[in-house]
Design a protein around this motif. Structure first.
Motif, PDB file in Angstrom:
ATOM      1  N   GLY A  82      51.598  15.529  87.098  1.00 21.94           N
ATOM      2  CA  GLY A  82      51.393  14.613  88.220  1.00 21.94           C
ATOM      3  C   GLY A  82      49.956  14.151  88.323  1.00 21.94           C
ATOM      4  O   GLY A  82      49.400  14.088  89.415  1.00 21.94           O
ATOM      5  N   LEU A  83      49.347  13.794  87.205  1.00 21.42           N
ATOM      6  CA  LEU A  83      47.930  13.436  87.195  1.00 21.42           C
ATOM      7  C   LEU A  83      47.712  11.971  86.829  1.00 21.42           C
ATOM      8  O   LEU A  83      48.238  11.477  85.826  1.00 21.42           O
ATOM      9  CB  LEU A  83      47.170  14.301  86.184  1.00 21.42           C
ATOM     10  CG  LEU A  83      47.146  15.803  86.462  1.00 21.42           C
ATOM     11  CD1 LEU A  83      46.468  16.535  85.310  1.00 21.42           C
ATOM     12  CD2 LEU A  83      46.447  16.098  87.771  1.00 21.42           C
ATOM     13  N   LEU A  84      46.904  11.310  87.658  1.00 17.10           N
ATOM     14  CA  LEU A  84      46.460   9.948  87.400  1.00 17.10           C
ATOM     15  C   LEU A  84      44.958   9.898  87.591  1.00 17.10           C
ATOM     16  O   LEU A  84      44.407  10.594  88.446  1.00 17.10           O
ATOM     17  CB  LEU A  84      47.096   8.969  88.394  1.00 17.10           C
ATOM     18  CG  LEU A  84      48.608   8.857  88.420  1.00 17.10           C
ATOM     19  CD1 LEU A  84      49.039   7.924  89.544  1.00 17.10           C
ATOM     20  CD2 LEU A  84      49.129   8.349  87.089  1.00 17.10           C
ATOM     21  N   ASP A  85      44.292   9.064  86.804  1.00 23.28           N
ATOM     22  CA  ASP A  85      42.857   8.859  86.941  1.00 23.28           C
ATOM     23  C   ASP A  85      42.564   7.381  87.185  1.00 23.28           C
ATOM     24  O   ASP A  85      43.186   6.506  86.584  1.00 23.28           O
ATOM     25  CB  ASP A  85      42.106   9.310  85.684  1.00 23.28           C
ATOM     26  CG  ASP A  85      41.947  10.819  85.596  1.00 23.28           C
ATOM     27  OD1 ASP A  85      42.119  11.499  86.623  1.00 23.28           O
ATOM     28  OD2 ASP A  85      41.632  11.316  84.498  1.00 23.28           O
ATOM     29  N   TRP A  99      43.664  11.857  90.982  1.00 23.90           N
ATOM     30  CA  TRP A  99      44.741  12.022  91.945  1.00 23.90           C
ATOM     31  C   TRP A  99      45.783  12.928  91.340  1.00 23.90           C
ATOM     32  O   TRP A  99      46.127  12.804  90.170  1.00 23.90           O
ATOM     33  CB  TRP A  99      45.374  10.669  92.290  1.00 23.90           C
ATOM     34  CG  TRP A  99      46.559  10.801  93.206  1.00 23.90           C
ATOM     35  CD1 TRP A  99      46.533  10.946  94.564  1.00 23.90           C
ATOM     36  CD2 TRP A  99      47.939  10.826  92.825  1.00 23.90           C
ATOM     37  NE1 TRP A  99      47.804  11.054  95.048  1.00 23.90           N
ATOM     38  CE2 TRP A  99      48.690  10.986  93.997  1.00 23.90           C
ATOM     39  CE3 TRP A  99      48.603  10.735  91.607  1.00 23.90           C
ATOM     40  CZ2 TRP A  99      50.084  11.055  93.994  1.00 23.90           C
ATOM     41  CZ3 TRP A  99      49.981  10.804  91.591  1.00 23.90           C
ATOM     42  CH2 TRP A  99      50.705  10.951  92.779  1.00 23.90           C
ATOM     43  N   LYS A 100      46.293  13.867  92.143  1.00 25.27           N
ATOM     44  CA  LYS A 100      47.376  14.758  91.732  1.00 25.27           C
ATOM     45  C   LYS A 100      48.554  14.537  92.659  1.00 25.27           C
ATOM     46  O   LYS A 100      48.385  14.384  93.865  1.00 25.27           O
ATOM     47  CB  LYS A 100      46.919  16.210  91.772  1.00 25.27           C
ATOM     48  CG  LYS A 100      47.963  17.174  91.247  1.00 25.27           C
ATOM     49  CD  LYS A 100      47.340  18.524  90.966  1.00 25.27           C
ATOM     50  CE  LYS A 100      48.327  19.564  90.526  1.00 25.27           C
ATOM     51  NZ  LYS A 100      49.303  19.213  89.566  1.00 25.27           N
ATOM     52  N   GLU A 105      45.201  11.189  99.359  1.00 24.36           N
ATOM     53  CA  GLU A 105      43.987  10.400  99.137  1.00 24.36           C
ATOM     54  C   GLU A 105      43.223  10.972  97.949  1.00 24.36           C
ATOM     55  O   GLU A 105      43.449  12.098  97.526  1.00 24.36           O
ATOM     56  CB  GLU A 105      43.109  10.378 100.392  1.00 24.36           C
ATOM     57  CG  GLU A 105      42.576  11.736 100.799  1.00 24.36           C
ATOM     58  CD  GLU A 105      41.745  11.687 102.070  1.00 24.36           C
ATOM     59  OE1 GLU A 105      40.818  10.857 102.139  1.00 24.36           O
ATOM     60  OE2 GLU A 105      42.037  12.468 102.978  1.00 24.36           O
ATOM     61  N   ILE A 106      42.311  10.158  97.440  1.00 27.29           N
ATOM     62  CA  ILE A 106      41.451  10.575  96.338  1.00 27.29           C
ATOM     63  C   ILE A 106      40.342  11.449  96.922  1.00 27.29           C
ATOM     64  O   ILE A 106      39.623  11.023  97.818  1.00 27.29           O
ATOM     65  CB  ILE A 106      40.815   9.355  95.623  1.00 27.29           C
ATOM     66  CG1 ILE A 106      41.889   8.360  95.185  1.00 27.29           C
ATOM     67  CG2 ILE A 106      39.917   9.799  94.482  1.00 27.29           C
ATOM     68  CD1 ILE A 106      42.788   8.833  94.102  1.00 27.29           C
TER      69      ILE A 106
END
Length: 118
Positions: A82-85, A99-100, A105-106
């Motif tokens: 569930g990881l986005l950068d 973001w996980k 929020e970030i």
């Protein structure tokens, strides 16, 4: 589309990004279901080919959803994790805003050479 995010712009984009990410997770489940159906469809060649085409279609949708997500400017680091950068700048340095899945929020960032654990 490449762009740098600020914390503010990343958090503003987050609801749409989360929706796209959730669609991607659902599609991954559809692929897994289609793979199971394909494995169980050994009764006839016709049934096998029908299930194989369904799997191919689900895979195509999956990759289209990845493109749709990354077109927002984020980088998918891991569906299961569930990881986005979000690409960003900190002073004169390129960094990732992280973001996980589950966060609203970030809150964190890391440099370009570190991952989530960094």
């Amino acid at each position: 589309m490449f762009r740098y995010f600020t914390i503010k712009s990343a958090n503003e984009a987050l609801p749409s990004v989360i929706e796209k990410f959730n669609n991607l997770k659902k599609q991954k489940n559809e692929i897994m279901k289609a793979e199971q159906e394909l494995q169980m469809s050994a009764s006839s060649l016709d049934e096998y080919m029908t299930q194989k085409q369904k799997l191919n279609s689900e895979m195509t949708k999956f990759y289209q959803l990845i493109e749709d997500l990354e077109a927002t400017g984020v980088s998918l680091k891991g569906i299961d994790q569930g990881l986005l950068d979000f690409p960003s700048r900190r002073f004169d340095e390129d960094v990732w805003l992280c973001w996980k899945d589950g966060e609203t929020e970030i809150k964190f960032w890391h440099d370009m050479n570190s991952g989530f654990d960094g």
